[in-house]
Motif scaffolding. Structure first.
Motif, PDB file in Angstrom:
ATOM      1  N   SER A 165      -1.296   5.667  -8.862  1.00 39.27           N
ATOM      2  CA  SER A 165      -1.345   4.609  -7.847  1.00 39.27           C
ATOM      3  C   SER A 165      -0.827   5.078  -6.491  1.00 39.27           C
ATOM      4  O   SER A 165      -0.984   4.380  -5.491  1.00 39.27           O
TER       5      SER A 165
ATOM      6  N   THR B  66       0.846  -1.194   0.000  1.00 33.30           N
ATOM      7  CA  THR B  66       0.000   0.000   0.000  1.00 33.30           C
ATOM      8  C   THR B  66       0.883   1.246   0.000  1.00 33.30           C
ATOM      9  O   THR B  66       1.876   1.303   0.726  1.00 33.30           O
TER      10      THR B  66
ATOM     11  N   PRO C 198      -4.083   7.398  -2.889  1.00 26.67           N
ATOM     12  CA  PRO C 198      -4.292   7.754  -4.294  1.00 26.67           C
ATOM     13  C   PRO C 198      -5.491   8.665  -4.532  1.00 26.67           C
ATOM     14  O   PRO C 198      -5.515   9.412  -5.504  1.00 26.67           O
TER      15      PRO C 198
ATOM     16  N   THR D 171       5.544  -1.428 -12.000  1.00 16.98           N
ATOM     17  CA  THR D 171       4.517  -0.759 -12.810  1.00 16.98           C
ATOM     18  C   THR D 171       4.264  -1.478 -14.122  1.00 16.98           C
ATOM     19  O   THR D 171       3.174  -1.394 -14.661  1.00 16.98           O
TER      20      THR D 171
ATOM     21  N   LYS E  26       6.288  -3.099  -5.655  1.00 15.97           N
ATOM     22  CA  LYS E  26       5.358  -3.000  -6.784  1.00 15.97           C
ATOM     23  C   LYS E  26       6.143  -2.718  -8.062  1.00 15.97           C
ATOM     24  O   LYS E  26       7.063  -1.904  -8.076  1.00 15.97           O
TER      25      LYS E  26
END
Length: 149
Positions: A86, A18, A23, A137, A135
């Motif tokens: 995001s 997170t 966002p 992309t 994360k």
């Protein structure tokens, strides 16, 4: 069903970390690009913005009903500048070693695999990112998936 990448199995679903910034709170003043004057009339005039410099130019003189010109007033808030929708900042990586930098910053930065990275190295990077909970992309770029039942 499992997904198999070109060079072996990789986890099916990524559990995303997170972001620190919500966002929903990101608001940009302007997301549309500024279009060059008369670029819609002539193919030889590209749409990339160039400042009009003619003495009679109506866009430069800011007449009503003409194209807007870029100015510092269109700048975004410092807190959300360069943020992706995001809630992460982009961090380009070329190999697995550069991914290790994001180990402690996985809630602030998202890795973006450079376009020059081969498919085999991409699979290694994706596998390591899953372990580090980072994360990515563009995890599907240049990595074909085959669904097996």
């Amino acid at each position: 069903s499992f997904f198999f990448f070109r060079f072996g199995p990789v986890a099916q679903v990524f559990e995303m970390p997170t972001p620190l910034v919500d966002p929903q709170s990101i608001t940009k003043k302007r997301t549309k690009r500024f279009i060059r004057f008369q670029s819609d009339q002539f193919l030889r005039v590209k749409s990339a913005w160039r400042k009009p410099r003619g003495i009679d130019n109506r866009v430069r003189r800011r007449f009503k009903g003409n194209r807007p010109m870029p100015s510092c007033g269109y700048g975004n808030d410092k807190k959300t500048r360069y943020l992706l929708p995001s809630g992460f900042y982009k961090f380009r990586i070329n190999n697995v070693q550069e991914l290790e930098v994001l180990l402690t910053h996985n809630r602030k930065y998202a890795a973006e695999i450079a376009h020059t990275v081969s498919a085999r190295k991409r699979v290694e990077i994706i596998k390591r990112a899953k372990e580090l909970d980072v994360k990515i992309t563009n995890p599907t770029g240049r990595v074909r998936t085959v669904e097996k039942n």
